[in-house]
Design an enzyme around this catalytic site. Sequence first.
Site, short mmCIF file in Angstrom:
data_model
loop_
_atom_site.label_atom_id
_atom_site.label_comp_id
_atom_site.label_asym_id
_atom_site.label_seq_id
_atom_site.Cartn_x
_atom_site.Cartn_y
_atom_site.Cartn_z
CE LYS A 268 15.70 -26.21 -26.39
NZ LYS A 268 15.64 -27.43 -25.71
CG ASP B 47 18.52 -26.04 -22.53
OD1 ASP B 47 19.15 -25.69 -22.13
OD2 ASP B 47 17.90 -26.31 -23.54
CG MET B 48 21.27 -19.11 -26.68
SD MET B 48 20.50 -18.00 -26.31
CE MET B 48 21.99 -17.31 -24.75
CD GLN C 112 24.03 -20.01 -28.83
OE1 GLN C 112 24.19 -19.17 -29.66
NE2 GLN C 112 23.05 -21.11 -29.60
NE ARG D 107 23.88 -26.67 -20.36
CZ ARG D 107 22.72 -26.94 -20.75
NH1 ARG D 107 22.41 -26.82 -22.13
NH2 ARG D 107 21.93 -27.69 -20.08
CE LYS E 93 33.58 -28.05 -30.61
NZ LYS E 93 33.75 -29.26 -31.20
N GLY E 94 27.52 -24.07 -29.63
CA GLY E 94 25.88 -23.89 -30.36
C GLY E 94 25.78 -24.13 -31.55
CG HIS F 20 29.82 -34.41 -26.80
ND1 HIS F 20 28.73 -33.76 -27.64
CD2 HIS F 20 29.34 -35.25 -25.73
CE1 HIS F 20 28.05 -33.72 -26.46
NE2 HIS F 20 28.46 -34.46 -26.06
NE ARG G 178 12.58 -27.78 -33.02
CZ ARG G 178 13.25 -27.36 -32.36
NH1 ARG G 178 14.23 -26.10 -32.04
NH2 ARG G 178 13.21 -27.24 -31.09
NE ARG G 179 17.97 -28.78 -31.64
CZ ARG G 179 18.54 -28.91 -29.70
NH1 ARG G 179 19.28 -30.03 -29.39
NH2 ARG G 179 18.11 -28.03 -29.53
P1 FAD Z 1 31.72 -32.22 -32.07
O1 FAD Z 1 33.32 -31.74 -32.82
O2 FAD Z 1 30.40 -31.49 -32.87
O3 FAD Z 1 30.68 -33.41 -31.45
C1 FAD Z 1 32.67 -34.20 -31.15
C2 FAD Z 1 32.00 -35.54 -31.05
O4 FAD Z 1 30.94 -35.65 -30.35
C3 FAD Z 1 31.42 -35.97 -32.50
O5 FAD Z 1 32.14 -36.46 -33.58
C4 FAD Z 1 31.06 -37.13 -32.33
O6 FAD Z 1 31.21 -38.38 -32.65
C5 FAD Z 1 29.77 -36.66 -30.81
N1 FAD Z 1 28.81 -36.24 -31.16
C6 FAD Z 1 28.54 -34.50 -30.91
N2 FAD Z 1 26.73 -34.54 -31.32
C7 FAD Z 1 26.64 -35.67 -31.41
C8 FAD Z 1 25.10 -35.96 -31.52
N3 FAD Z 1 23.82 -34.72 -31.71
N4 FAD Z 1 25.09 -36.97 -31.82
C9 FAD Z 1 26.02 -37.73 -31.77
N5 FAD Z 1 27.38 -37.73 -31.61
C10 FAD Z 1 28.24 -36.22 -31.41
N6 FAD Z 1 23.68 -25.99 -28.33
C11 FAD Z 1 22.96 -25.11 -28.09
O7 FAD Z 1 22.92 -24.76 -29.04
N7 FAD Z 1 22.14 -24.84 -27.16
C12 FAD Z 1 21.94 -25.15 -25.86
O8 FAD Z 1 21.23 -25.29 -25.05
C13 FAD Z 1 22.66 -26.53 -26.22
N8 FAD Z 1 23.30 -27.28 -24.81
C14 FAD Z 1 23.78 -28.35 -24.74
C15 FAD Z 1 23.82 -28.97 -24.05
C16 FAD Z 1 24.90 -30.45 -23.69
C17 FAD Z 1 24.82 -31.10 -22.45
C18 FAD Z 1 25.51 -30.23 -24.89
C19 FAD Z 1 26.55 -31.40 -24.81
C20 FAD Z 1 25.34 -29.50 -25.75
C21 FAD Z 1 24.13 -28.55 -26.05
N9 FAD Z 1 24.78 -27.76 -27.22
C22 FAD Z 1 23.86 -27.12 -27.14
C23 FAD Z 1 24.57 -28.50 -28.23
C24 FAD Z 1 26.65 -27.88 -28.72
O9 FAD Z 1 26.71 -26.45 -28.89
C25 FAD Z 1 26.96 -28.78 -29.83
O10 FAD Z 1 26.48 -28.58 -31.11
C26 FAD Z 1 27.55 -30.25 -29.75
O11 FAD Z 1 27.44 -30.46 -28.11
C27 FAD Z 1 28.40 -30.68 -30.26
O12 FAD Z 1 29.82 -30.33 -30.40
P2 FAD Z 1 30.64 -30.71 -29.47
O13 FAD Z 1 31.49 -29.70 -28.28
O14 FAD Z 1 30.86 -31.93 -29.51
O15 FAD Z 1 31.93 -31.04 -31.04
#
Ligand code: FAD
Length: 343
Positions: A110, A144-145, A174, A198, A201-202, A241, A319-320
């Site tokens: 970061k 990271d953003m 994002q 990368r 969604k953000g 995911h 915080r998260r």
């Molecule tokens: P969602 O609909 O949120 O998740 C789909 C399913 O995955 C959920 O129903 C749940 O079962 C599971 N899931 C998802 N997240 C979690 C969790 N935290 N804990 C438990 N279960 C979970 N965001 C930023 O703003 N800046 C970044 O630099 C950044 N880096 C990332 C790096 C990686 C490798 C990943 C995977 C995510 C990152 N993110 C970052 C977070 C991202 O923006 C999303 O908030 C997060 O991935 C959830 O979105 P999703 O697409 O998985 O969908």
Amino acid sequence: MQTSSDENGQESSSLAGNMVGLFSRMIVGMTIRMPRWFVGWISRRYVAGPDLEDAVKVMQRLSKEGACFTIDVLGEDITSMDEASFFLEEYKRVIMAISENHLDANLSIKPTAFGLLLDREKGMDNIEALVAMASSHDMFVRLDMEDNRVTDDTIQVMLDMHEKGLTNVGVVLQARLFRTIADIKDIAMKLGPNADYRICKGIYLEPSDIAHTDRQPIIEAMNTCIDEMLDTGAYVGIASHDHPVINHTLEALAIRKMGPEGLDPRMNSGDQRLHKGSGYEFQMLLGVRGPLRRKLHAKGHRTRVYIPYGEKWYEYSIRRLKENPTIGTQVAKAFLMPWTNRP
Ligand code: FAD
């Protein structure tokens, strides 16, 4: 359960949406009051541990599942340049540990943790020192953003590094932000095939005048960004995911004749990069949707796991949760209904 609730956990018109929002806030409220050991017990699934050695052990274990990694040293917003020095030194240790243990891993940093908002010049020097050291070990550095206050700065840091000849650095964009498509076009013009993203969604709940706030438009924006990145010849790390995103990506790859079987046939994508897939990879968080990751790996796709570790695991977890209460629901769901999300 499919709900019509938005990702903010804000009030939705449907009963289901209200229930999810209420549940999320309840989980956040409860967790913040829980003893530290309890938060630690929950977060050990998502955080490798307090020390670098913990992260190494987790990576050695998950290597057997065919994963590669990106490492994040946890830390809160820093308030002094001494803290920035700590991060620089710790990440240097990470580079050495990756090399010595022959791990297929890179770094996620970061820029604010290196002092960018406190002293721009020194912050940039710190980042450059790390990226240069990583480059000498053939290692990639992902920026990271964070929230929208630093979007411009973070992109600019990446462009500055490339201008200095350090091309082993890429940024996170994002999809929820309206500006992201324009950013992709702009970066494509400046970096061509050296652009390496990368896309996620953000995680920060941005205001509705600059970002999508509902679940479906965020998914659609994410899929549009993935298409645009692939079409501009960039390397794309798909960080999600979520099934609609993963399924869209698989279709988008097939349309472009990309995939595990072959090299990257895009005319504008440049040479295959060291320690990278053929134009794309899937990225997931430690502890989240392991079966889906393993399935993608079994089909030949490159899969990368984001490994956070550090002393500040407690502050990071709290915080998260406060930043995005829906995480509370996801964590609770993973524990109460483990079949929905195994590590
Ligand atoms: P969602 O609909 O949120 O998740 C789909 C399913 O995955 C959920 O129903 C749940 O079962 C599971 N899931 C998802 N997240 C979690 C969790 N935290 N804990 C438990 N279960 C979970 N965001 C930023 O703003 N800046 C970044 O630099 C950044 N880096 C990332 C790096 C990686 C490798 C990943 C995977 C995510 C990152 N993110 C970052 C977070 C991202 O923006 C999303 O908030 C997060 O991935 C959830 O979105 P999703 O697409 O998985 O969908």
